[in-house]
Design a protein around this motif. Structure first.
Motif, PDB file in Angstrom:
ATOM      1  N   THR A  76       0.827  -1.201   0.000  1.00  0.00           N
ATOM      2  CA  THR A  76       0.000   0.000   0.000  1.00  0.00           C
ATOM      3  C   THR A  76       0.863   1.253   0.000  1.00  0.00           C
ATOM      4  OG1 THR A  76      -1.837  -1.096   1.156  1.00  0.00           O
ATOM      5  CG2 THR A  76      -1.720   1.302   1.304  1.00  0.00           C
ATOM      6  N   ALA A  77       1.859   1.308   0.898  1.00  0.00           N
ATOM      7  CA  ALA A  77       2.718   2.492   0.986  1.00  0.00           C
ATOM      8  C   ALA A  77       3.490   2.701  -0.305  1.00  0.00           C
ATOM      9  CB  ALA A  77       3.681   2.355   2.161  1.00  0.00           C
ATOM     10  N   CYS A  78       4.000   1.607  -0.870  1.00  0.00           N
ATOM     11  CA  CYS A  78       4.782   1.712  -2.102  1.00  0.00           C
ATOM     12  C   CYS A  78       3.914   2.208  -3.258  1.00  0.00           C
ATOM     13  CB  CYS A  78       5.398   0.352  -2.436  1.00  0.00           C
ATOM     14  SG  CYS A  78       6.520   0.379  -3.835  1.00  0.00           S
ATOM     15  N   ALA A  79       2.717   1.660  -3.393  1.00  0.00           N
ATOM     16  CA  ALA A  79       1.829   2.050  -4.487  1.00  0.00           C
ATOM     17  C   ALA A  79       1.405   3.505  -4.355  1.00  0.00           C
ATOM     18  CB  ALA A  79       0.605   1.138  -4.514  1.00  0.00           C
ATOM     19  N   VAL A  80       1.064   3.930  -3.143  1.00  0.00           N
ATOM     20  CA  VAL A  80       0.636   5.310  -2.939  1.00  0.00           C
ATOM     21  C   VAL A  80       1.804   6.272  -3.166  1.00  0.00           C
ATOM     22  CG1 VAL A  80      -0.192   6.971  -1.221  1.00  0.00           C
ATOM     23  CG2 VAL A  80      -1.272   4.721  -1.417  1.00  0.00           C
ATOM     24  N   ALA A  81       2.991   5.906  -2.675  1.00  0.00           N
ATOM     25  CA  ALA A  81       4.166   6.760  -2.876  1.00  0.00           C
ATOM     26  C   ALA A  81       4.460   6.923  -4.366  1.00  0.00           C
ATOM     27  CB  ALA A  81       5.373   6.170  -2.151  1.00  0.00           C
ATOM     28  N   GLN A  82       4.436   5.820  -5.100  1.00  0.00           N
ATOM     29  CA  GLN A  82       4.693   5.909  -6.538  1.00  0.00           C
ATOM     30  C   GLN A  82       3.624   6.740  -7.239  1.00  0.00           C
ATOM     31  OE1 GLN A  82       5.016   1.884  -7.953  1.00  0.00           O
ATOM     32  NE2 GLN A  82       7.185   1.735  -7.442  1.00  0.00           N
ATOM     33  N   GLY A  83       2.363   6.497  -6.878  1.00  0.00           N
ATOM     34  CA  GLY A  83       1.271   7.220  -7.520  1.00  0.00           C
ATOM     35  C   GLY A  83       1.330   8.709  -7.272  1.00  0.00           C
ATOM     36  N   LEU A  84       1.591   9.102  -6.033  1.00  0.00           N
ATOM     37  CA  LEU A  84       1.678  10.527  -5.716  1.00  0.00           C
ATOM     38  C   LEU A  84       2.884  11.169  -6.397  1.00  0.00           C
ATOM     39  CD1 LEU A  84       0.783  10.498  -1.905  1.00  0.00           C
ATOM     40  CD2 LEU A  84      -0.658  11.276  -3.798  1.00  0.00           C
ATOM     41  N   ALA A  85       4.005  10.449  -6.395  1.00  0.00           N
ATOM     42  CA  ALA A  85       5.214  10.996  -7.026  1.00  0.00           C
ATOM     43  C   ALA A  85       4.998  11.217  -8.514  1.00  0.00           C
ATOM     44  CB  ALA A  85       6.390  10.058  -6.789  1.00  0.00           C
ATOM     45  N   TYR A  86       4.387  10.234  -9.171  1.00  0.00           N
ATOM     46  CA  TYR A  86       4.085  10.385 -10.601  1.00  0.00           C
ATOM     47  C   TYR A  86       3.018  11.448 -10.830  1.00  0.00           C
ATOM     48  CZ  TYR A  86       6.697   6.271 -12.216  1.00  0.00           C
ATOM     49  OH  TYR A  86       7.689   5.386 -12.535  1.00  0.00           O
ATOM     50  N   GLY A  87       2.087  11.560  -9.898  1.00  0.00           N
ATOM     51  CA  GLY A  87       0.982  12.494 -10.068  1.00  0.00           C
ATOM     52  C   GLY A  87       1.408  13.939 -10.154  1.00  0.00           C
ATOM     53  N   ALA A  88       2.593  14.258  -9.627  1.00  0.00           N
ATOM     54  CA  ALA A  88       3.060  15.644  -9.666  1.00  0.00           C
ATOM     55  C   ALA A  88       3.615  16.039 -11.027  1.00  0.00           C
ATOM     56  CB  ALA A  88       4.133  15.852  -8.590  1.00  0.00           C
ATOM     57  N   ARG A  89       3.771  15.072 -11.937  1.00  0.00           N
ATOM     58  CA  ARG A  89       4.358  15.403 -13.245  1.00  0.00           C
ATOM     59  C   ARG A  89       3.477  16.354 -14.034  1.00  0.00           C
ATOM     60  NH1 ARG A  89       5.812   9.690 -15.870  1.00  0.00           N
ATOM     61  NH2 ARG A  89       3.638   9.337 -15.247  1.00  0.00           N
ATOM     62  N   GLY A  90       2.171  16.277 -13.806  1.00  0.00           N
ATOM     63  CA  GLY A  90       1.270  17.155 -14.540  1.00  0.00           C
ATOM     64  C   GLY A  90       1.290  18.587 -14.069  1.00  0.00           C
ATOM     65  N   ALA A  91       1.995  18.840 -12.959  1.00  0.00           N
ATOM     66  CA  ALA A  91       2.054  20.207 -12.417  1.00  0.00           C
ATOM     67  C   ALA A  91       3.443  20.809 -12.588  1.00  0.00           C
ATOM     68  CB  ALA A  91       1.675  20.181 -10.940  1.00  0.00           C
ATOM     69  N   GLY A  92       4.144  20.377 -13.615  1.00  0.00           N
ATOM     70  CA  GLY A  92       5.437  20.967 -13.910  1.00  0.00           C
ATOM     71  C   GLY A  92       6.633  20.237 -13.345  1.00  0.00           C
TER      72      GLY A  92
END
Length: 273
Positions: A76-92
Motif C-alpha cells: 500500500t505504501a509503495c503504491a501510494v508513494a509511486q502514484g503521488l510521485a508520478y501524479g506531480a508530473r502534470g504540475a510541472g
C-alpha cells in the motif's frame, strides 16, 4: 524542506507532513492500519497537505517506510508513494517527486531514541529494533546511536530472528567494544508481550515503540543529503521474508510449539507488566 511521510508497515497507520528539521512543526495523523490503510491513506494525505497549505507538486520529497513489515501495508505504501510521485508530473515536475524509501526498523529505532530524548533519559550506544514478524519470528536490526542521533547506515541490516535466538545473534553482531552486560543496548519494539519471555534473561532496558511517520521525517534530511532518494519507479518494498503461507504440517508444528511454551514455566517479565 516540504516533506510527506507514510508509514503503513504495522497495524497502525501513521502519516505526517513537515520539514524534518529539529524543532519545526509537524502535522501527524495516527489511525487504524492493516486493511483499512488502503481506504483511508489518500484522504488523510489530502487533509494534511491542505492543513499545511501545501500542494502535492510543491513537496521536496515523499518519504515512506519500505519494510520489513506487513506485506499488505508495504505494498500500500509503495503504491501510494509511486502514484503521488508520478501524479506531480502534470504540475510541472517532469520527473515527479523524489521518493525516499526508509527501512521500517530505522524508523522504529528513531522513534525509541526520540522518546528517550524527550523524557530526558540516557541514550544507549546501540538500539536494537524489534518488530513482530508473526509466525513466531521477529524482524531485527541494530543502529548506532550518538549525541547527534542515529547513524544513517545500520550496524546490522534487517533480518528475521527467532525470539529464543536473539541473545546469540546480538552477542555475535555487536561491535567488540560493546556488550549487553554493560548496558550498551536498548531493546525497542512491539515484541515484548508476544515473545519477551523467550529472551527475558537478556540484560538491558526495554522500550515499547512503533515506527512512525514523524520518525521518518526526522530521519529524512540526513538520508536525502546522503543521496538515498530514488525515482518513483525505483521505490520498492523491502520484505526480508519471502514466504507468508504455511503448509498444514507447518501450522500444526507451530501450534504444538506454542502449546509447549504455554506449558513451560514463565520467567519474570522484565518490563514489570
Amino acid at each position: 524542506m516540504r516533506l510527506l511521510a507514510l508509514e503503513t508497515s504495522t497495524d497502525t497507520l501513521s502519516v505526517a507532513v513537515g520539514p524534518g528539521a529539529p524543532g519545526r512543526p509537524v502535522r501527524p495523523h495516527t489511525g487504524p492500519g492493516g486493511a483499512q490503510a488502503s481506504a483511508t491513506l489518500l484522504p488523510v494525505v489530502q487533509t494534511l497537505l491542505a492543513q499545511a497549505g501545501w500542494a502535492l507538486h510543491e513537496l521536496d520529497a515523499l518519504v515512506f517506510g519500505r519494510g520489513p513489515g506487513s506485506f499488505t501495508g508495504l505494498r500500500t505504501a509503495c503504491a501510494v508513494a509511486q502514484g503521488l510521485a508520478y501524479g506531480a508530473r502534470g504540475a510541472g515536475r517532469a520527473g515527479g517527486i523524489p521518493v525516499l524509501p526508509v527501512d521500517t526498523l530505522h524508523a522504529l529505532a528513531e522513534e525509541a531514541r526520540w522518546q528517550r530524548e524527550q523524557a530526558g533519559q540516557a541514550l544507549p550506544a546501540v538500539i536494537v529494533a524489534l518488530l513482530d514478524a508473526r509466525m513466531d519470528e521477529m524482524y531485527v536490526a541494530l543502529y548506532a546511536c550518538g549525541p547527534q542521533g542515529l547513524a544513517i547506515a545500520p550496524l546490522q541490516p534487517p533480518r528475521l530472528c527467532a525470539p529464543a535466538e536473539l541473545g546469540g545473534y546480538l552477542q555475535q553482531s555487536l561491535p567488540p567494544a560493546l556488550s549487553l552486560e554493560a548496558g550498551d543496548c536498548l531493546l525497542a519494539g512491539n515484541v515484548f508481550d508476544a515473545y519477551g519471555a523467550q529472551f527475558s534473561d537478556l540484560p538491558g532496558a526495554r522500550q515499547r515503540a512503533l515506527p512512525t511517520a514523524s520518525a521518518l521525517l526526522r530521519l529524512a534530511p540526513a538520508l536525502l543529503a546522503a543521496g538515498h532518494a530514488v525515482a518513483a519507479q525505483d521505490a520498492l518494498p523491502l520484505y526480508v521474508r519471502d514466504k507468508v503461507a504455511q503448509t498444514t504440517a507447518e501450522r500444526e508444528q507451530l501450534r504444538l510449539d506454542h502449546l509447549a511454551r504455554l506449558a513451560a514455566p514463565t520467567p519474570t517479565d522484565p518490563l514489570g507488566a
